[in-house]
Design an enzyme around this catalytic site. Structure first.
Site: not given
Length: 421
Positions: A235, A329, A363
């Site tokens: 991230c 994601d 994600h």
């Protein structure tokens, strides 16, 4: 005949497989197997699946397919990978990674159990322990200069390959991935960079010299082998890791999980350099029917002319880079960003980047110790965030990517390095 449930090993690292077999059932008997654990905050997580015994009255999760429940098909670790929280939008995050394991309670019921009823009596049960640290591992709190975090050292004399572990926008200090990686023979610094102790409460800017100090701290440690260190990040952390790979000569191997290829949200500073960010487009956040925030469109994908200077000049990187992407994601269009990065590298004749892309994965690609989490609360947002992913595809991606991450880091951080990616 008495029904028996056998789960082996009874105690293991949380990213290692457990074999589950049941015997003593009637031929072709339908049954439900349930797994449950309580996390460090007291939140209950549970999973169940329906199976049918064979003609010998046995079930082997490595062989037999689940008919329904929280998963279907042959999933030997399904009871662990598809645990769901009783509290809505909770995420399983191990906090005490050294002193206590998760205790996973396995139970067998003689009927289809579509709801969890505490008064039901199981035919058989067993508890297994899932640890996040190998025996003899050291956890050393780090308050060195500006650096805040925790250093995990495997047992033995070393020297060990050194890795910096970064998480994203949740802030604070998250240690479970670092401790599991260290259990595989790496020296790992779980590094906090905001919202922890005396660090800034909010990430107003990224000071790359802070991360350079962390790299130097590792390289100066007597149990860490040089000449460089690795970075493992997801991230926002993956965005920072890519900047580290670009500008810091100490970085020899970088794994970026579902990140971007540009500086977003907050400026990045390094010595005399300042990279202005691409602003987040919070006006593009969507809200699902369940009230979950979908951030997919809030990060600019096709960078305009005014934001070209925010794109990281990856061609300057001296080490190897591995992009790991979940194609579903919903936090970023991470696949598009990784492809842009690879195209830029090809443009400059660079070949030290590689991509692993997983259809159906979301994600939060984590070690296989972590159950699939499609959405969860995040401390800096007013509602739960949508991470995306399809459960079984995501679980398979976690198993494969974790193995590839360790192989990549071991290959490029060993004293004698290969020239191949």
């Amino acid at each position: 005949m008495m029904v028996t449930l056998r789960a082996t090993p009874k105690s293991s690292l949380a990213d290692e497989p457990v074999k589950i077999c049941i015997a003593g059932l009637a031929p072709s008997q339908m049954l439900t197997i349930q797994a449950s654990l309580t996390d460090d905050k007291g939140v209950l997580f549970r999973a169940r699946a329906v199976y049918q015994a064979d003609r010998n009255g046995e079930v082997d999760l490595e062989r037999d397919a689940a008919f329904g429940g929280d998963y279907f098909g042959v999933q030997p670790m399904g009871l662990f990978w598809f645990l769901k929280p009783e509290k809505p939008f909770a995420r399983l995050l191990k906090r005490d990674v050294i002193n206590t394991p998760y205790k996973v309670h396995l139970q067998v019921f003689s009927f289809l159990q579509l709801c969890f009823l505490n008064q039901d009596q199981p035919l058989a049960s067993q508890t297994v322990e899932r640890w996040y640290s190998a025996p003899g591992m050291q956890r050393i709190p780090v308050r060195h200069g500006r650096i805040r975090g925790a250093l995990f050292l495997p047992s033995g004399q070393g020297p060990f390959p050194g890795v910096i572990d970064l998480f994203g926008g949740i802030g604070g200090l998250t240690e479970f991935r670092a401790s599991l990686l260290a259990s595989s023979g790496f020296a790992v610094l779980a590094l906090a960079y905001f919202a922890y102790e005396d660090l800034p409460a909010f990430l107003g800017e990224v000071d790359l010299e802070y991360f350079e100090e962390a790299a130097e701290f590792l390289l100066q440690h007597p149990k860490i082998c040089g000449p460089g260190v690795g970075v493992l990040a997801i991230c926002k952390g993956a965005e920072i890791a890519l900047a580290m790979a670009t500008f810091l000569p100490q970085i020899r191997a970088t794994v970026c999980i579902n990140g971007t290829n540009a500086i977003n949200g907050a400026p990045l500073r390094y010595r005399d350099l300042c990279i202005e960010p691409v602003p987040y487009r919070f006006e593009c956040v969507q809200v699902t029917e369940e009230g979950v925030l979908d951030l997919f469109h809030s990060v600019e994908e096709n960078h305009t002319e005014e934001h070209q200077s925010s794109i990281l000049p990856l061609e300057k990187a001296q080490g190897k880079i591995l992009f790991i992407i979940g194609e579903d994601d919903r936090n970023y269009n991470s696949k598009a960003f990784a492809k842009q990065a690879l195209e830029r590298m090809r443009k400059y004749g660079k070949t030290h980047c590689a991509l692993l892309s997983y259809p159906g994965a979301g994600h939060l690609l984590e070690p296989p110790a972590s159950p699939f989490c499609r959405c969860s609360l995040s401390p800096f947002f007013p509602g739960p965030l949508l991470w995306g992913g399809e459960a079984q595809a995501h679980a398979a991606a976690q198993v494969h990517s974790w193995r590839e991450i360790k192989t990549f880091l071991r290959l490029h951080l060993s004293p004698v390095q290969s020239s191949r990616l």
